[in-house]
Design a protein around this motif. Structure first.
Motif, PDB file in Angstrom:
ATOM      1  N   ILE A   1       1.054  -1.114   0.100  1.00  0.00           N
ATOM      2  CA  ILE A   1       0.106   0.091  -0.114  1.00  0.00           C
ATOM      3  C   ILE A   1       0.715   1.098   0.285  1.00  0.00           C
ATOM      4  N   ASP A   2       0.359   2.194  -0.841  1.00  0.00           N
ATOM      5  CA  ASP A   2       1.255   3.386  -1.007  1.00  0.00           C
ATOM      6  C   ASP A   2       0.473   4.668  -1.134  1.00  0.00           C
ATOM      7  N   LEU A   3       0.592   5.685  -0.365  1.00  0.00           N
ATOM      8  CA  LEU A   3      -0.229   6.650  -0.378  1.00  0.00           C
ATOM      9  C   LEU A   3      -0.048   7.773  -1.653  1.00  0.00           C
ATOM     10  N   ASP A   4      -1.067   8.194  -2.266  1.00  0.00           N
ATOM     11  CA  ASP A   4      -0.978   8.852  -3.312  1.00  0.00           C
ATOM     12  C   ASP A   4      -0.420  10.370  -3.196  1.00  0.00           C
ATOM     13  N   ALA A   5       0.480  10.669  -3.995  1.00  0.00           N
ATOM     14  CA  ALA A   5       1.129  12.240  -3.883  1.00  0.00           C
ATOM     15  C   ALA A   5       1.102  12.655  -2.408  1.00  0.00           C
ATOM     16  N   PHE A   6       1.764  11.924  -1.704  1.00  0.00           N
ATOM     17  CA  PHE A   6       1.729  11.869  -0.091  1.00  0.00           C
ATOM     18  C   PHE A   6       1.642  13.341   0.393  1.00  0.00           C
ATOM     19  N   PHE A   7       2.881  14.102   0.210  1.00  0.00           N
ATOM     20  CA  PHE A   7       3.044  15.320   0.798  1.00  0.00           C
ATOM     21  C   PHE A   7       2.063  16.356   0.307  1.00  0.00           C
ATOM     22  N   VAL A   8       1.670  16.406  -1.104  1.00  0.00           N
ATOM     23  CA  VAL A   8       0.723  17.189  -1.591  1.00  0.00           C
ATOM     24  C   VAL A   8      -0.809  16.911  -1.022  1.00  0.00           C
TER      25      VAL A   8
ATOM     26  N   VAL B   1      11.452  19.572  -6.712  1.00  0.00           N
ATOM     27  CA  VAL B   1       9.814  19.188  -6.409  1.00  0.00           C
ATOM     28  C   VAL B   1      10.021  17.806  -5.631  1.00  0.00           C
ATOM     29  N   ALA B   2       9.473  17.972  -4.218  1.00  0.00           N
ATOM     30  CA  ALA B   2       9.308  16.798  -3.657  1.00  0.00           C
ATOM     31  C   ALA B   2       8.111  15.759  -3.904  1.00  0.00           C
ATOM     32  N   ALA B   3       6.856  16.622  -4.103  1.00  0.00           N
ATOM     33  CA  ALA B   3       5.729  15.839  -4.441  1.00  0.00           C
ATOM     34  C   ALA B   3       5.182  16.785  -5.386  1.00  0.00           C
TER      35      ALA B   3
ATOM     36  N   SER C   1       1.023  16.944  -7.346  1.00  0.00           N
ATOM     37  CA  SER C   1      -0.312  16.431  -7.345  1.00  0.00           C
ATOM     38  C   SER C   1      -0.283  15.666  -8.908  1.00  0.00           C
ATOM     39  N   TYR C   2      -1.268  14.854  -8.977  1.00  0.00           N
ATOM     40  CA  TYR C   2      -1.464  14.292 -10.160  1.00  0.00           C
ATOM     41  C   TYR C   2      -2.073  15.230 -11.254  1.00  0.00           C
ATOM     42  N   GLU C   3      -2.771  16.349 -11.052  1.00  0.00           N
ATOM     43  CA  GLU C   3      -3.098  17.428 -11.830  1.00  0.00           C
ATOM     44  C   GLU C   3      -1.490  18.108 -12.343  1.00  0.00           C
ATOM     45  N   ALA C   4      -0.753  18.185 -11.491  1.00  0.00           N
ATOM     46  CA  ALA C   4       0.741  18.850 -11.871  1.00  0.00           C
ATOM     47  C   ALA C   4       1.372  17.906 -12.500  1.00  0.00           C
ATOM     48  N   ARG C   5       1.341  16.412 -12.520  1.00  0.00           N
ATOM     49  CA  ARG C   5       2.078  15.640 -13.246  1.00  0.00           C
ATOM     50  C   ARG C   5       1.564  15.593 -14.644  1.00  0.00           C
ATOM     51  N   ALA C   6       0.407  16.173 -14.719  1.00  0.00           N
ATOM     52  CA  ALA C   6      -0.207  16.046 -16.326  1.00  0.00           C
ATOM     53  C   ALA C   6       0.580  17.023 -17.076  1.00  0.00           C
TER      54      ALA C   6
ATOM     55  N   LEU D   1       7.842   6.673   4.853  1.00  0.00           N
ATOM     56  CA  LEU D   1       6.683   7.252   5.366  1.00  0.00           C
ATOM     57  C   LEU D   1       5.322   6.819   4.832  1.00  0.00           C
ATOM     58  N   ASP D   2       5.246   6.634   3.750  1.00  0.00           N
ATOM     59  CA  ASP D   2       3.802   6.708   3.163  1.00  0.00           C
ATOM     60  C   ASP D   2       3.536   5.197   2.396  1.00  0.00           C
ATOM     61  N   GLU D   3       4.414   4.110   2.594  1.00  0.00           N
ATOM     62  CA  GLU D   3       4.375   2.804   2.074  1.00  0.00           C
ATOM     63  C   GLU D   3       4.460   1.682   2.931  1.00  0.00           C
TER      64      GLU D   3
ATOM     65  N   SER E   1      -1.629   0.380 -10.200  1.00  0.00           N
ATOM     66  CA  SER E   1      -2.807   0.853  -9.948  1.00  0.00           C
ATOM     67  C   SER E   1      -3.167   2.401  -9.698  1.00  0.00           C
ATOM     68  N   LYS E   2      -2.205   3.301  -9.555  1.00  0.00           N
ATOM     69  CA  LYS E   2      -2.180   4.527  -9.021  1.00  0.00           C
ATOM     70  C   LYS E   2      -2.711   5.389 -10.103  1.00  0.00           C
ATOM     71  N   PRO E   3      -3.438   6.613  -9.653  1.00  0.00           N
ATOM     72  CA  PRO E   3      -3.831   6.847  -8.352  1.00  0.00           C
ATOM     73  C   PRO E   3      -5.045   6.338  -8.076  1.00  0.00           C
TER      74      PRO E   3
ATOM     75  N   ASP F   1      18.580   8.802   1.659  1.00  0.00           N
ATOM     76  CA  ASP F   1      18.211   7.359   1.836  1.00  0.00           C
ATOM     77  C   ASP F   1      17.472   7.169   0.818  1.00  0.00           C
ATOM     78  N   ARG F   2      16.408   7.675   0.065  1.00  0.00           N
ATOM     79  CA  ARG F   2      15.745   7.179  -1.113  1.00  0.00           C
ATOM     80  C   ARG F   2      16.713   6.992  -2.286  1.00  0.00           C
ATOM     81  N   ILE F   3      17.826   7.806  -2.428  1.00  0.00           N
ATOM     82  CA  ILE F   3      18.498   7.647  -3.659  1.00  0.00           C
ATOM     83  C   ILE F   3      19.172   6.433  -3.509  1.00  0.00           C
TER      84      ILE F   3
HETATM   85  P1  TTP Z   1       6.411   8.518  -3.205  1.00  0.00           P
HETATM   86  O1  TTP Z   1       5.518   7.632  -2.552  1.00  0.00           O
HETATM   87  O2  TTP Z   1       7.356   8.229  -4.056  1.00  0.00           O
HETATM   88  O3  TTP Z   1       5.642   9.484  -4.043  1.00  0.00           O
HETATM   89  P2  TTP Z   1       4.255  10.327  -3.857  1.00  0.00           P
HETATM   90  O4  TTP Z   1       3.272   9.623  -2.543  1.00  0.00           O
HETATM   91  O5  TTP Z   1       4.245  11.874  -3.835  1.00  0.00           O
HETATM   92  O6  TTP Z   1       3.562   9.960  -5.182  1.00  0.00           O
HETATM   93  P3  TTP Z   1       2.869   8.445  -5.648  1.00  0.00           P
HETATM   94  O7  TTP Z   1       3.198   7.568  -4.650  1.00  0.00           O
HETATM   95  O8  TTP Z   1       1.207   8.604  -6.111  1.00  0.00           O
HETATM   96  O9  TTP Z   1       3.465   8.140  -6.859  1.00  0.00           O
HETATM   97  O10 TTP Z   1       7.096   9.495  -1.985  1.00  0.00           O
HETATM   98  C1  TTP Z   1       6.137   9.786  -0.761  1.00  0.00           C
HETATM   99  C2  TTP Z   1       6.525  11.213  -0.265  1.00  0.00           C
HETATM  100  O11 TTP Z   1       7.969  11.174  -0.081  1.00  0.00           O
HETATM  101  C3  TTP Z   1       6.305  12.064  -1.452  1.00  0.00           C
HETATM  102  O12 TTP Z   1       4.939  12.543  -1.332  1.00  0.00           O
HETATM  103  C4  TTP Z   1       7.387  13.352  -0.992  1.00  0.00           C
HETATM  104  C5  TTP Z   1       8.576  12.701  -0.437  1.00  0.00           C
HETATM  105  N1  TTP Z   1       9.316  12.617  -1.748  1.00  0.00           N
HETATM  106  C6  TTP Z   1      10.458  13.346  -1.690  1.00  0.00           C
HETATM  107  O13 TTP Z   1      10.559  14.195  -0.743  1.00  0.00           O
HETATM  108  N2  TTP Z   1      11.497  13.639  -2.586  1.00  0.00           N
HETATM  109  C7  TTP Z   1      11.373  12.525  -3.611  1.00  0.00           C
HETATM  110  O14 TTP Z   1      12.335  12.473  -4.754  1.00  0.00           O
HETATM  111  C8  TTP Z   1      10.435  11.240  -3.486  1.00  0.00           C
HETATM  112  C9  TTP Z   1      10.253  10.466  -4.910  1.00  0.00           C
HETATM  113  C10 TTP Z   1       9.476  11.454  -2.625  1.00  0.00           C
END
Ligand code: TTP
Ligand code: MG
Length: 406
Positions: free
Chosen positions: A8-15, A42-44, A46-51, A103-105, A157-159, A367-369
């Motif tokens: 499970i993963d939250l969509d566009a989490f921070f936004v 850009v950290a996050a 919205s899907y509208e911005a991704r368009a 955080l969101d997964e 399956s997103k979003p 950490d993410r990279i």
């Molecule tokens: P993700 O789950 O990768 O992205 P997301 O939740 O924004 O979008 P989606 O899952 O719908 O594709 O990352 C979770 C959060 O982590 C994201 O909202 C913001 C932060 N993040 C960053 O700060 N920098 C980044 O490069 C990435 C990928 C995420």
């Protein structure tokens, strides 16, 4: 019995957290990361911005050119961490077999739970509804017999979606997807595979194992298995560590300040990454030294404020090291750094200190990279000289006594 695993993963989490707080932003292009005149990325989005082509990691200035009408927000990390805790708390109500990732997964092992909910699909529906009701956030879910397929399915399956891959359908589901969509395939591996004419996960699945091992080493074998939908990894809770430490013995005893400092810096980064993965903060920093004659000392320092940054761990460790080296002039055989007195993150304190907040964000970005491209994908100036001291691969430096977490 085949397993059933939810990813499970939250969509566009921070936004989405910002939109839940300010509903006027819903349905609009929104970016979290900072104002467009800032040098950040850009950290996050919205899907509208991704368009409009916006995505995480894009410089804010570029994002504002592509989509000038987007709302650009600074964001607030403590707010996201708070939402993350609530999200994980909801998941804990559904299965004790929970593995949070960042955080969101999260992964949930829900094998056998269909008897309670009718089907796993229905169970996932209830989880998504609850997240929506309590947090105002949308979650996407993948359900499959193993972690890798569940993760790819939730991504697909997103979003705001749900995709279940039936047992036996794993290979045919993965086969048409581009290799970059297989977790574990970073940019470098993608290029190498493309060089071999491997473009889809299906191509990868039928490439002879020896060819992959030859070009990718040990990770070739793992990727071959994943591409075939074979992934035995368990859903594992991160475990309640009381302390975290890393130490290493030098090939040759040393008094060289700069290699001691570089090694300390590298070990601090490993401890920090582990600490953040567990979403914990530490109050106590501990240095360990073993001298050439095998006497071993530990020196500790208690911080006024808890931390989870590599920099704070290193800085305190360095002060302890400098003092210890002044007091004892022997060659050093082993160096170790650890943290203890672990606590849940102290959210209010961060709010008062924006520089601590930015440092925390920076550490999490690194950490993410590293999760995607390997630990040595990013190196700090201090650790670079370790190249001459220890062999290394993408997982980091090969230390003599690695990974001694307690
Ligand atoms: P993700 O789950 O990768 O992205 P997301 O939740 O924004 O979008 P989606 O899952 O719908 O594709 O990352 C979770 C959060 O982590 C994201 O909202 C913001 C932060 N993040 C960053 O700060 N920098 C980044 O490069 C990435 C990928 C995420
Ligand atoms: Mg997400």
């Amino acid at each position: 019995m085949p397993r059933r695993i939810i990813h499970i993963d939250l969509d566009a989490f921070f936004v989405s957290v910002e939109q839940a707080l300010n509903p006027a932003l819903k349905g609009k292009p929104v970016v979290v990361g900072g104002k467009p005149d800032r040098r950040g990325v850009v950290a996050a989005a919205s899907y509208e911005a991704r368009a409009f082509g916006l995505h995480a990691g894009m410089p804010l200035i570029t994002a504002s050119r592509f989509c000038p009408q987007a709302t650009f927000l600074e964001g607030s990390f403590p707010r996201y961490r708070n939402a993350s805790h609530k999200f994980m708390a909801i998941l804990t109500d559904f299965s004790p077999f929970l593995e949070p990732i960042g955080l969101d997964e999260a992964f949930l092992d829900v094998t056998g739970f269909e008897s309670i909910y009718g089907s796993i699909d229905q169970m996932a529906g209830i989880i998504r509804q609850q997240i929506n009701k309590e947090l105002g956030l949308c979650a996407s879910v993948g359900i499959a017999s193993c972690k890798v397929v569940a993760k790819v399915a939730s991504e697909k399956s997103k979003p705001d979606g749900l995709l279940e891959i039936a047992a036996g359908e794993e290979v045919s589901f993965l086969a048409p997807l581009p290799i970059a969509e297989l977790p574990g395939v970073g940019k470098k591996t993608e290029q190498k595979l493309k060089g071999l004419g491997i473009r889809t996960i299906g191509n990868l699945a039928i490439t002879p194992l020896n060819t992959l091992k030859l070009h990718l080493g040990a990770s070739g074998e793992l990727l071959h298995q994943l591409a075939n939908g074979i992934d035995e990894r368990k859903v594992e809770p991160p475990g309640a560590a009381k302390s975290i430490s890393r130490e290493t013995t030098f090939g040759k005893d040393t008094a060289d300040r700069s290699s001691l400092t570089a090694t300390l810096s590298y070990l601090s980064e490993r401890v920090g990454a582990d600490l953040r993965q567990r979403d914990k903060q530490a109050r106590c920093i501990n240095l360990k030294l073993r001298y050439a004659d095998f006497t071993t000392i530990t020196r500790s320092h208690t911080l006024k404020q808890t931390t989870d940054t590599d920099q704070a761990i290193f800085n305190t460790g360095k002060q302890l090291l400098d003092k210890a080296l002044l007091a004892e002039r022997q060659l050093v055989r082993l160096i170790g750094i650890g943290v203890s007195s672990l606590t849940e993150p102290a959210q209010q304190l961060d709010m008062l200190d924006p520089s601590a907040q930015r440092l925390e964000q920076l550490n999490r970005a690194v950490d993410r990279i590293r999760k995607k491209y390997g630990f040595t994908a990013i190196q700090t100036g201090r650790t670079l000289q370790l190249k001459d001291l220890f062999p290394n691969d993408k997982n980091g430096y090969t230390l003599e006594t690695p990974d001694l977490s307690l």
